[in-house]
Design a protein around this motif. Structure first.
Motif, PDB file in Angstrom:
ATOM      1  N   GLU A   1      46.833  49.224  49.655  1.00 16.41           N
ATOM      2  CA  GLU A   1      46.340  48.751  48.354  1.00 16.41           C
ATOM      3  C   GLU A   1      45.545  47.453  48.520  1.00 16.41           C
ATOM      4  N   ARG A   2      46.027  46.549  49.373  1.00 12.76           N
ATOM      5  CA  ARG A   2      45.310  45.286  49.620  1.00 12.76           C
ATOM      6  C   ARG A   2      43.942  45.544  50.273  1.00 12.76           C
ATOM      7  N   LYS A   3      43.872  46.520  51.163  1.00  9.92           N
ATOM      8  CA  LYS A   3      42.617  46.830  51.858  1.00  9.92           C
ATOM      9  C   LYS A   3      41.627  47.564  50.957  1.00  9.92           C
ATOM     10  N   TYR A   4      42.125  48.390  50.050  1.00  6.32           N
ATOM     11  CA  TYR A   4      41.277  49.261  49.220  1.00  6.32           C
ATOM     12  C   TYR A   4      41.664  49.152  47.742  1.00  6.32           C
ATOM     13  N   PRO A   5      41.569  47.959  47.165  1.00  6.75           N
ATOM     14  CA  PRO A   5      42.054  47.773  45.786  1.00  6.75           C
ATOM     15  C   PRO A   5      41.241  48.529  44.732  1.00  6.75           C
TER      16      PRO A   5
END
Length: 188
Positions: free
Chosen positions: A56-60
């Motif tokens: 989620e942090r990489k691909y918000p």
């Protein structure tokens, strides 16, 4: 990000050993359209939640998770119908559970292209490899029709399906007809 054409619906519970491969299968998709990943973690007790948070942090802009504090499935709540499908923005919904994965980077593109060109089809599904046996299941017909009263064979597996979101309304209206509503009721 443009409005997604496809919403990928994924449910996860204690899939620590599989969830990376699942999410990587989504993210490797080569498409001419936008898609979103709606993932529901049902209060996993292993590291599944931490792995989803990492992605989620990489691909918000793509990964849209829900993290439960209490397991909803054990309360009899239909997970996809309650948590993922109502927030789906896509015209189409693709499904894949957290312990399954996609291997073809063109899976979504091929399936959506077919549905866009054939408005009389409600869903498309494909072949798959089954479990540790690596038994390859290949569908040999372009279209299948049958009577649920004489149904004896699984023609679809959740991880291979893309369907038109507009058909969810009818399914949701009839979900109470089944003691245990499953993906099969939606597909057929």
């Amino acid at each position: 990000m443009d409005k997604p054409l496809v919403s990928i619906s994924c449910i996860a519970y204690n899939h620590e050993s599989y969830i990376r491969q699942c999410l990587d299968g989504f993210l490797m998709q080569k498409t001419t359209f936008s898609f979103e990943i709606l993932i529901h973690d049902d209060a996993s007790t292993d590291n599944t939640t931490d792995i989803i948070r990492e992605y989620e942090r990489k691909y918000p802009d793509i990964i849209k998770p829900i993290y439960q504090k209490e397991n909803q499935y054990s309360k009899g709540i239909p997970i996809s119908a309650t948590f993922n499908w109502p927030r789906a923005k896509g015209k189409y919904i693709a499904m894949c559970e957290g312990d399954d994965y996609w291997t073809d980077p063109l899976k979504l593109q091929k399936q959506v292209d077919f549905l866009e060109m054939h408005s009389n089809y409600s869903l498309v599904c494909g072949g798959y490899l089954y479990g540790n046996s690596r038994e390859k299941i290949v569908l040999e017909k372009e279209s299948i029709s049958f009577d649920l009263d004489t149904y004896t064979k699984w023609y679809t597996k959740t991880l291979t399906v893309v369907f038109r979101k507009k058909f969810l309304e009818d399914y949701m209206d009839n979900i109470g007809l089944y003691k245990y509503s499953r993906d099969i009721h939606l597909f057929y």
